[in-house]
Design an enzyme around this catalytic site. Structure first.
Site, PDB file in Angstrom:
ATOM      1  N   SER A 116       9.804  67.894  33.591  1.00 44.05           N
ATOM      2  CA  SER A 116      10.819  68.883  33.934  1.00 44.05           C
ATOM      3  C   SER A 116      12.082  68.171  34.435  1.00 44.05           C
ATOM      4  O   SER A 116      12.563  67.239  33.785  1.00 44.05           O
ATOM      5  CB  SER A 116      10.255  69.876  34.958  1.00 44.05           C
ATOM      6  OG  SER A 116      11.117  70.985  35.110  1.00 44.05           O
ATOM      7  N   ASP A 171       6.967  76.355  25.777  1.00 46.05           N
ATOM      8  CA  ASP A 171       7.675  76.117  27.034  1.00 46.05           C
ATOM      9  C   ASP A 171       8.721  77.213  27.252  1.00 46.05           C
ATOM     10  O   ASP A 171       9.649  77.351  26.456  1.00 46.05           O
ATOM     11  CB  ASP A 171       8.357  74.748  26.999  1.00 46.05           C
ATOM     12  CG  ASP A 171       8.915  74.312  28.341  1.00 46.05           C
ATOM     13  OD1 ASP A 171       9.349  75.171  29.126  1.00 46.05           O
ATOM     14  OD2 ASP A 171       8.921  73.095  28.603  1.00 46.05           O
ATOM     15  N   HIS A 200       5.110  74.818  30.177  1.00 48.83           N
ATOM     16  CA  HIS A 200       5.946  73.849  30.887  1.00 48.83           C
ATOM     17  C   HIS A 200       5.083  73.036  31.838  1.00 48.83           C
ATOM     18  O   HIS A 200       4.395  73.592  32.686  1.00 48.83           O
ATOM     19  CB  HIS A 200       7.024  74.612  31.671  1.00 48.83           C
ATOM     20  CG  HIS A 200       8.072  73.747  32.279  1.00 48.83           C
ATOM     21  ND1 HIS A 200       9.114  73.224  31.560  1.00 48.83           N
ATOM     22  CD2 HIS A 200       8.252  73.327  33.556  1.00 48.83           C
ATOM     23  CE1 HIS A 200       9.898  72.522  32.355  1.00 48.83           C
ATOM     24  NE2 HIS A 200       9.392  72.553  33.573  1.00 48.83           N
TER      25      HIS A 200
END
Length: 287
Positions: free
Chosen positions: A102, A240, A268
């Site tokens: 991320s 995602d 994610h």
């Protein structure tokens, strides 16, 4: 496994290591607002069992690292990039294989641009290009990159949480983890609740993590991703909701020689179902 608080340049950061320090080092950088616990221990042990010396750490304002007054962080995103280098310095590691997820993947890219001598390879998970492509004006996402999904935007805009109530915080974080999972696979709510509660209860001040929402970028490298010369692997879930798959594809296109591994139906982050696959890919990339 050994948890230790380091101090470099007057900054205290909590770190934890796994494996033999003589093995090739792997530095794990978590996303913003999340402590090192989100690199789950079993995953770290998989990498250590593969012959890697693994280090995870708490960002400022998460876990047991230094915390600041909520709303007044007193540092920038560039300082978080420098913190990654500080962790390596404290462990007497000249350069490491760097894995970021991320926003941690963005920090890893910036580390490779600003501190190229500290990075041996990159693995970028569930992330997006950290600097504009050649010819694109900053700031903002590249025009060819899609926004988050409607479900993600609805949750972000409608979610309500009482930061003074631990149970309210936990419920919010579990619900957020469910949205990030992407909706195409079963979501293990019970496991997420255990992890979130550990994270909340372990932190010096869990509310301080909100400082990451108001950080300025600080000094951003002027170099483009095309200047990254280390072996790079991009790992991205096809479901995602924060950074749809095109973000991972664009990242792999912009870094010379980068390889893209798509995790079908993954959301994610690193789902438990993908741990072995992701660990194997990291071990293969960090020889």
């Amino acid at each position: 496994m050994a948890e230790r608080v380091i101090e470099v340049d007057g900054i205290e950061l909590c770190t934890e290591s796994f494996g033999d320090p003589a093995d090739p080092p792997v530095l794990l950088i978590m996303g913003l607002g999340a402590s090192m616990l989100w690199w789950e221990e079993d995953f770290c042990r998989m990498l250590a069992a593969g012959g890697r010396f693994v280090i995870r750490y708490d960002h400022r304002d998460t876990g047991r690292s230094v915390t600041y007054e909520p709303g007044r962080p007193g540092y920038t995103g560039a300082d978080l990039v420098a913190d990654a280098a500080r962790v390596l310095t404290a462990h007497e590691i000249p350069a490491a294989h760097v894995v970021g997820v991320s926003a941690g993947g963005a920090l890893a890219q910036l580390l490779a641009l600003d501190h190229a001598d500290r990075v041996r390879s990159l693995v970028l998970i569930s992330t997006s290009p950290a600097v504009p492509a050649d010819g694109e004006p900053p700031p903002g996402l590249s025009p060819d990159l899609p926004p988050p999904t409607e479900e993600f935007v609805r949750f972000a805009s409608a979610a309500r949480v009482d930061r003074s109530d631990v149970d309210s915080v936990i419920e919010h974080q579990v619900a957020y983890a469910g949205v990030l999972a992407g909706g195409r696979r079963p979501f293990d709510e019970a496991a997420a609740r255990v992890l979130v509660r550990r994270d909340v209860e372990r932190a010096h001040d869990f509310g301080a993590a909100r400082n990451h929402d108001v950080l300025t970028d600080g000094a951003v490298p002027q170099a483009s991703l095309s200047s990254i010369a280390v072996p790079t692997l991009v790992i991205h879930g096809s479901a995602d909701p924060m950074f749809p798959l095109r973000h991972g594809e664009a990242l792999a296109e912009r870094i010379p020689g980068a390889r893209l591994l798509v995790l079908e139906d993954a959301g994610h982050g690193v789902d438990r179902a993908d741990r072995a696959t992701v660990a194997a890919a990291i071990l293969d990339r960090t020889t």
